[in-house]
Design an enzyme around this catalytic site. Structure first.
Site, PDB file in Angstrom:
ATOM      1  N   HIS A   1      -7.812  -1.223 -16.730  1.00 47.74           N
ATOM      2  CA  HIS A   1      -7.070  -1.111 -15.472  1.00 47.74           C
ATOM      3  C   HIS A   1      -7.518   0.183 -14.791  1.00 47.74           C
ATOM      4  O   HIS A   1      -7.115   1.285 -15.185  1.00 47.74           O
ATOM      5  CB  HIS A   1      -5.561  -1.098 -15.735  1.00 47.74           C
ATOM      6  CG  HIS A   1      -5.060  -2.394 -16.246  1.00 47.74           C
ATOM      7  ND1 HIS A   1      -4.559  -3.382 -15.425  1.00 47.74           N
ATOM      8  CD2 HIS A   1      -4.993  -2.892 -17.508  1.00 47.74           C
ATOM      9  CE1 HIS A   1      -4.210  -4.427 -16.150  1.00 47.74           C
ATOM     10  NE2 HIS A   1      -4.455  -4.157 -17.422  1.00 47.74           N
TER      11      HIS A   1
ATOM     12  N   ARG B   1       0.200  -8.055 -17.625  1.00 48.85           N
ATOM     13  CA  ARG B   1       0.210  -7.626 -19.020  1.00 48.85           C
ATOM     14  C   ARG B   1       1.577  -7.744 -19.691  1.00 48.85           C
ATOM     15  O   ARG B   1       1.666  -7.981 -20.898  1.00 48.85           O
ATOM     16  CB  ARG B   1      -0.258  -6.164 -19.115  1.00 48.85           C
ATOM     17  CG  ARG B   1      -1.706  -5.949 -18.717  1.00 48.85           C
ATOM     18  CD  ARG B   1      -2.671  -6.579 -19.705  1.00 48.85           C
ATOM     19  NE  ARG B   1      -4.048  -6.107 -19.493  1.00 48.85           N
ATOM     20  CZ  ARG B   1      -5.070  -6.405 -20.278  1.00 48.85           C
ATOM     21  NH1 ARG B   1      -4.880  -7.148 -21.342  1.00 48.85           N
ATOM     22  NH2 ARG B   1      -6.279  -5.946 -20.015  1.00 48.85           N
TER      23      ARG B   1
ATOM     24  N   ARG C   1       2.291   0.703  -7.157  1.00 51.60           N
ATOM     25  CA  ARG C   1       1.630  -0.569  -6.856  1.00 51.60           C
ATOM     26  C   ARG C   1       0.820  -1.052  -8.054  1.00 51.60           C
ATOM     27  O   ARG C   1       0.870  -2.233  -8.413  1.00 51.60           O
ATOM     28  CB  ARG C   1       0.724  -0.409  -5.644  1.00 51.60           C
ATOM     29  CG  ARG C   1       0.101  -1.726  -5.173  1.00 51.60           C
ATOM     30  CD  ARG C   1      -0.838  -1.513  -4.006  1.00 51.60           C
ATOM     31  NE  ARG C   1      -1.150  -2.766  -3.333  1.00 51.60           N
ATOM     32  CZ  ARG C   1      -1.962  -2.858  -2.276  1.00 51.60           C
ATOM     33  NH1 ARG C   1      -2.518  -1.758  -1.763  1.00 51.60           N
ATOM     34  NH2 ARG C   1      -2.202  -4.027  -1.719  1.00 51.60           N
TER      35      ARG C   1
ATOM     36  N   SER D   1      -9.810  12.526 -28.109  1.00 47.90           N
ATOM     37  CA  SER D   1     -11.209  12.244 -28.418  1.00 47.90           C
ATOM     38  C   SER D   1     -11.441  12.252 -29.922  1.00 47.90           C
ATOM     39  O   SER D   1     -11.103  13.218 -30.614  1.00 47.90           O
ATOM     40  CB  SER D   1     -12.113  13.288 -27.760  1.00 47.90           C
ATOM     41  OG  SER D   1     -13.444  13.162 -28.214  1.00 47.90           O
TER      42      SER D   1
ATOM     43  N   SER E   1       0.830  -1.211   0.000  1.00 48.24           N
ATOM     44  CA  SER E   1       0.000   0.000   0.000  1.00 48.24           C
ATOM     45  C   SER E   1       0.863   1.259   0.000  1.00 48.24           C
ATOM     46  O   SER E   1       0.471   2.288  -0.568  1.00 48.24           O
ATOM     47  CB  SER E   1      -0.942   0.009   1.206  1.00 48.24           C
ATOM     48  OG  SER E   1      -0.211   0.021   2.427  1.00 48.24           O
TER      49      SER E   1
ATOM     50  N   GLN F   1      -7.513  10.778 -22.843  1.00 51.16           N
ATOM     51  CA  GLN F   1      -7.236  10.277 -24.190  1.00 51.16           C
ATOM     52  C   GLN F   1      -7.768  11.206 -25.271  1.00 51.16           C
ATOM     53  O   GLN F   1      -8.792  11.873 -25.096  1.00 51.16           O
ATOM     54  CB  GLN F   1      -7.855   8.886 -24.359  1.00 51.16           C
ATOM     55  CG  GLN F   1      -7.517   8.225 -25.693  1.00 51.16           C
ATOM     56  CD  GLN F   1      -7.996   6.785 -25.764  1.00 51.16           C
ATOM     57  OE1 GLN F   1      -8.628   6.288 -24.837  1.00 51.16           O
ATOM     58  NE2 GLN F   1      -7.665   6.102 -26.836  1.00 51.16           N
TER      59      GLN F   1
ATOM     60  N   LEU G   1      -6.247  -1.160 -22.269  1.00 52.56           N
ATOM     61  CA  LEU G   1      -5.521  -0.473 -21.198  1.00 52.56           C
ATOM     62  C   LEU G   1      -6.463   0.126 -20.165  1.00 52.56           C
ATOM     63  O   LEU G   1      -6.225   0.014 -18.949  1.00 52.56           O
ATOM     64  CB  LEU G   1      -4.639   0.627 -21.797  1.00 52.56           C
ATOM     65  CG  LEU G   1      -3.875   1.505 -20.797  1.00 52.56           C
ATOM     66  CD1 LEU G   1      -2.857   0.685 -20.019  1.00 52.56           C
ATOM     67  CD2 LEU G   1      -3.188   2.670 -21.512  1.00 52.56           C
TER      68      LEU G   1
END
Length: 253
Positions: A106, A207, A198, A116, A81, A114, A103
């Site tokens: 996740h 992956r 993490r 558009s 953590s 991203q 992707l």
């Protein structure tokens, strides 16, 4: 060639930064001191985060482990953590829409922004060609022809569909939404990701080892190289391994 193929690229635009003077001031207010044992800024953030849980600072309270060993012990015990306090922001380009669809599954520990297709005109889009197609001249020619037809259809929709009765902004959104339906998964995209250490470890494990998914491996290996420059101790138990085709994958040591 009728279409333009994209080249993969990744750049770190934000990385962990540690204000050690603020921490030292806090420790002094608590009558504590910190015996530092090396480590990068990212690695010291993780160590400090772990030590605050027990206020294990100072010669009489700290374990004899140095920073590297301290982090390795945390990871081996499953106490990851504290790795969530360390984040990178990376801009990926030359990746396919097919890749980004995978992707963004996740979610925990990741944030995305991203390009558009509703707001960006894709009339001059680039495309990502899989290596298995690229090395087969005949297959690549057929693939490129299909891609070109898709792009031509996109351009035709953009140029011929009549505007609706919506506002100019929403009419344009509607038009590009219709046009993008003709574009393939191979269309190049750009995406910014912010991810903590993490979450990256989990991403690398699930992956980075997928031998049948070249683009996931490509991105995972590149991210691994980048973050290891800042925090090698956080990813000490991973390594890049070359495959028979000359590409790479990530495996646990």
């Amino acid at each position: 060639m009728k279409i333009k193929c994209a080249d993969f690229n990744a750049v770190v635009i934000s990385r962990p930064s540690f204000d050690d003077t603020a921490l030292i001031s806090f420790l002094e207010s608590q009558g504590l001191d910190w015996v530092r044992s090396g480590g990068t800024e990212a690695e010291e953030i993780v160590e400090v985060s772990g030590r605050v849980c027990y206020l294990s600072f100072g010669k009489n309270r700290q374990s004899p482990r140095d920073n590297k060993s301290y982090i390795a012990n945390l990871i081996s015990q499953g106490h990851e953590s504290v790795l969530e306090h360390v984040n990178w922001t990376v801009l990926l380009s030359g990746v396919s829409r097919g890749f980004t669809h995978q992707l963004v599954r996740h979610r925990v520990g990741f944030a995305y922004s991203q390009l558009s297709q509703q707001y960006h005109d894709e009339s001059d889009a680039l495309f990502v060609v899989p290596p298995s197609i690229k090395k087969n001249k005949e297959l690549f020619t057929e693939w490129a022809d299909d891609i070109y037809r898709s792009l031509s259809t996109y351009r035709k929709i953009i140029n011929t569909v009549e505007k609706s009765q919506l506002t100019d902004k929403e009419s344009l959104r509607e038009l590009r939404t219709a046009a993008r339906s003709a574009l393939p998964n191979a269309t190049e995209s750009k995406i910014i990701i912010t991810v903590n250490a993490r979450a990256l470890r989990h991403f690398f494990e699930v992956r980075g080892c997928l031998e049948g998914d070249w683009e996931m491996r490509q991105v995972a290996c590149k991210l691994f190289e980048m973050v290891c420059c800042d925090a090698p101790s956080l990813f000490y138990d991973f390594k890049k391994v070359e495959m028979l085709d000359g590409s790479f994958k990530l495996v646990k040591r």
